[in-house]
Scaffold this motif. Structure first.
Motif, short mmCIF file in Angstrom:
data_model
loop_
_atom_site.label_atom_id
_atom_site.label_comp_id
_atom_site.label_asym_id
_atom_site.label_seq_id
_atom_site.Cartn_x
_atom_site.Cartn_y
_atom_site.Cartn_z
N ALA A 126 54.75 46.52 51.18
CA ALA A 126 55.15 46.10 49.96
C ALA A 126 55.79 44.72 50.13
CB ALA A 126 55.99 47.14 49.37
N GLU A 127 56.95 44.96 50.98
CA GLU A 127 57.58 43.61 51.08
C GLU A 127 56.79 42.37 51.40
OE1 GLU A 127 60.44 44.46 54.06
OE2 GLU A 127 61.73 45.70 52.74
N LEU A 128 55.68 42.71 52.20
CA LEU A 128 54.61 41.38 52.55
C LEU A 128 54.09 41.17 50.93
CD1 LEU A 128 52.89 39.73 54.44
CD2 LEU A 128 51.55 41.62 54.83
N SER A 129 53.63 42.10 50.35
CA SER A 129 53.18 41.86 49.03
C SER A 129 53.63 40.97 48.21
CB SER A 129 52.36 43.17 48.38
OG SER A 129 51.78 42.61 47.12
N ILE A 130 55.07 41.34 47.96
CA ILE A 130 56.06 40.71 47.30
C ILE A 130 56.14 39.10 47.81
CG2 ILE A 130 58.34 40.40 46.49
CD1 ILE A 130 58.30 43.28 46.38
N ALA A 131 56.39 39.03 49.21
CA ALA A 131 56.50 37.68 49.71
C ALA A 131 55.29 36.76 49.38
CB ALA A 131 56.86 37.68 51.08
N GLU A 132 54.09 37.39 49.43
CA GLU A 132 52.76 36.64 49.31
C GLU A 132 52.95 36.00 47.90
OE1 GLU A 132 50.11 38.45 52.91
OE2 GLU A 132 49.86 39.19 50.96
N ALA A 133 53.06 36.95 47.08
CA ALA A 133 53.27 36.70 45.61
C ALA A 133 54.21 35.53 45.35
CB ALA A 133 53.13 38.00 44.69
N HIS A 135 55.27 33.23 47.43
CA HIS A 135 54.63 32.13 47.93
C HIS A 135 53.70 31.29 47.01
CE1 HIS A 135 53.97 29.09 50.77
NE2 HIS A 135 52.66 29.53 50.99
N LYS A 136 52.78 32.26 46.81
CA LYS A 136 51.56 31.74 45.62
C LYS A 136 52.14 31.10 44.45
CE LYS A 136 47.42 33.12 43.41
NZ LYS A 136 46.51 34.46 42.95
N ARG A 137 53.24 31.72 43.94
CA ARG A 137 53.75 31.08 42.66
C ARG A 137 54.52 29.76 43.00
NH1 ARG A 137 56.71 35.09 41.80
NH2 ARG A 137 55.06 36.26 40.59
N ASN A 138 55.31 29.72 44.23
CA ASN A 138 55.95 28.55 44.49
C ASN A 138 54.96 27.44 44.84
OD1 ASN A 138 58.55 29.80 44.17
ND2 ASN A 138 58.56 30.17 46.47
N SER A 139 53.86 27.78 45.40
CA SER A 139 52.80 26.54 45.38
C SER A 139 52.29 26.24 44.04
CB SER A 139 51.79 27.31 46.11
OG SER A 139 51.91 27.85 47.63
N GLU A 140 52.41 27.05 43.19
CA GLU A 140 51.77 26.33 41.88
C GLU A 140 52.84 25.61 41.20
OE1 GLU A 140 50.65 29.64 39.71
OE2 GLU A 140 48.87 30.12 40.64
N SER A 155 59.54 30.12 51.06
CA SER A 155 58.60 31.16 50.66
C SER A 155 57.61 31.56 51.75
CB SER A 155 57.81 31.00 49.38
OG SER A 155 57.35 29.76 49.28
N ALA A 156 57.06 30.35 52.34
CA ALA A 156 56.07 30.57 53.53
C ALA A 156 56.90 31.19 54.77
CB ALA A 156 55.67 29.06 53.87
N ALA A 157 58.10 30.93 55.04
CA ALA A 157 58.62 31.51 56.04
C ALA A 157 58.90 33.08 55.64
CB ALA A 157 60.01 30.96 56.28
N ALA A 158 59.17 33.25 54.42
CA ALA A 158 59.41 34.77 54.00
C ALA A 158 58.07 35.65 53.98
CB ALA A 158 59.94 34.94 52.57
N VAL A 159 56.90 34.75 53.78
CA VAL A 159 55.66 35.67 54.25
C VAL A 159 55.56 36.02 55.75
CG1 VAL A 159 53.13 35.37 54.02
CG2 VAL A 159 54.67 34.52 52.29
#
Length: 415
Positions: A126-133, A135-140, A155-159
């Motif tokens: 679950a933590e990985l799913s939040i971190a990926e989401a 990171h995707k938002r920050n990329s936009e 955010s990439a490091a958090a992923v």
């Protein structure tokens, strides 16, 4: 009175000595009737060998085809064998094998209680799913210029951190599933459902018995003649009516300094599962081709004081010019022993006869001998490492059949 007695004694002693001297010196015909010749007189000792001949048995030294068959003892072990143990402390939830069952590599053996670790894995995912989401938002947002590049990097490091936590949770869950490390047969389990196992606790032994190793030792003098690929015959006490074919797999390059012996390992195709690890084995192997060797019966060799010798027969003239035999002790160097015969490396020539029975009655060299029962020449043919009177020898037993297909000894162990 005492003086007269002493004189009479001296005169009597002198008379006795004189009579004895006259009897020794006088010819036999001048002696008084009934007078015997003095035992040990020079005339009796001058005739060498005048006594009775000593009865002995003898055999001739003959060349035979001899094979260097070496026998040794060893033990059997599985090509692969291990004690399966728990890696972490947990309670036994499920046992997925039976005692003595064949199992495949990767098959589940024991399931330990992993409910807590499964929950930790779900949390990490679950933590990985939040971190990926995030990171995707920050990329936009970076593409639109709303946040800085630093926010994207964080955010990439958090992923990556969340991914590492998820992998750690998966590894912890996997360690609670005890799997078979290779194909084999399970032994007798040491656990029950509900047992709490500490890390390192024994669960069950697992043996890969399709191929069996036979480990044995040979004297170091054979180290130059043992090579991988040589054939070996193996006999075990549990199956005395069969012999098993093995192939030398490897020779230890290190000589054992304690026994000055060479460690050798052979491999046996055991897909029929006739053999078990830990069995005592008798091993026989042939080193090289047959060779010609000078052989005599073993009983002809006398060992005394660290030397080995034989009594050789020397042809001479007996009484009245008749042919006779006399004794001569000769030191010899022996070699291979085969079926009641021993090889003579040095000290005898082919055809010479040696005493095989009656040596204890021969007092010394030059004794007159009477050969009562000469031993017949042995039949032609190679001298084997086993006597024909020993049907239990591995060389005399039928070879155990093997299953068709690829010999597992020719294949690397599947791990």
């Amino acid at each position: 009175m005492k003086t007269a007695t002493s004189v009479i004694a001296v005169v009597a002693l002198a008379g006795a000595v004189g009579a004895a001297w006259w009897l020794q010196r006088a010819p036999v015909g001048t002696r008084a009737p009934g007078t015997a010749e003095v035992k040990g007189a020079p005339a009796a000792a001058s005739a060498r060998g005048a006594g009775p001949a000593v009865a002995v048995e003898a055999a001739a030294a003959r060349r035979q085809a001899v094979a260097d068959d070496v026998e040794a003892v060893g033990s059997l072990r599985s090509r692969q064998g291990t004690m399966v143990r728990a890696e972490v402390s947990a309670r036994v939830l499920h046992i997925a094998f039976r005692d003595g069952q064949k199992v495949a590599k990767g098959q589940l053996l024991v399931q330990l209680d992993d409910r807590l670790q499964q929950a930790q894995l779900q949390q990490a995912l679950a933590e990985l799913s939040i971190a990926e989401a995030n990171h995707k938002r920050n990329s936009e947002l970076v593409a639109q210029g709303f946040i800085s590049q630093r926010g994207l990097d964080e955010s990439a490091a958090a992923v990556k951190v969340a991914q590492a936590k998820a992998e750690l949770a998966r590894a912890t869950v996997a360690r609670l599933r005890v799997l078979a490390p290779f194909d084999g047969v399970t032994g007798l389990r040491n656990i029950s459902v509900g047992d709490y196992l500490k890390d390192g606790a024994d669960i069950v032994n697992l043996e890969d018995m399709n191929a069996m190793y036979v480990d044995f030792r040979l004297p170091e003098r054979w180290q130059a003649r043992v090579r991988p690929g040589q054939g070996v015959r193996v006999q075990v006490e549990a199956l005395p009516d069969r012999a098993f074919a093995a192939v030398v797999q490897a020779v230890d390059p290190l000589i054992d300094a304690n026994g000055r012996s060479l460690n050798v390992r052979g491999c046996i195709d055991n897909r029929r599962l006739d053999l078990r690890p830990g069995m005592f084995a008798r091993v026989a192997t042939r080193l090289g081709e047959d060779r010609q060797a000078l052989m005599i019966p073993e009983q002809a060799v006398v060992s005394q004081g660290g030397r080995q010798s034989v009594i050789r027969l020397i042809k001479t003239e007996g009484p009245e010019g008749a042919p006779a035999w006399r004794s001569e002790r000769v030191d010899v160097q022996t070699g291979t022993r085969r079926g009641g015969q021993v090889e003579v490396v040095r000290g005898l020539a082919e055809g010479e006869r040696v005493v095989t029975a009656g040596q204890q009655r021969i007092q010394g060299d030059g004794a007159l001998l009477r050969v009562s029962e000469p031993v017949a020449a042995p039949a032609d043919g190679p001298a084997s490492g086993a006597s024909a009177a020993r049907p239990a020898d591995a060389a005399a037993l039928p070879m155990a059949p093997v299953l068709p297909g690829q010999n597992p000894c020719d294949l690397p162990a599947r791990s």
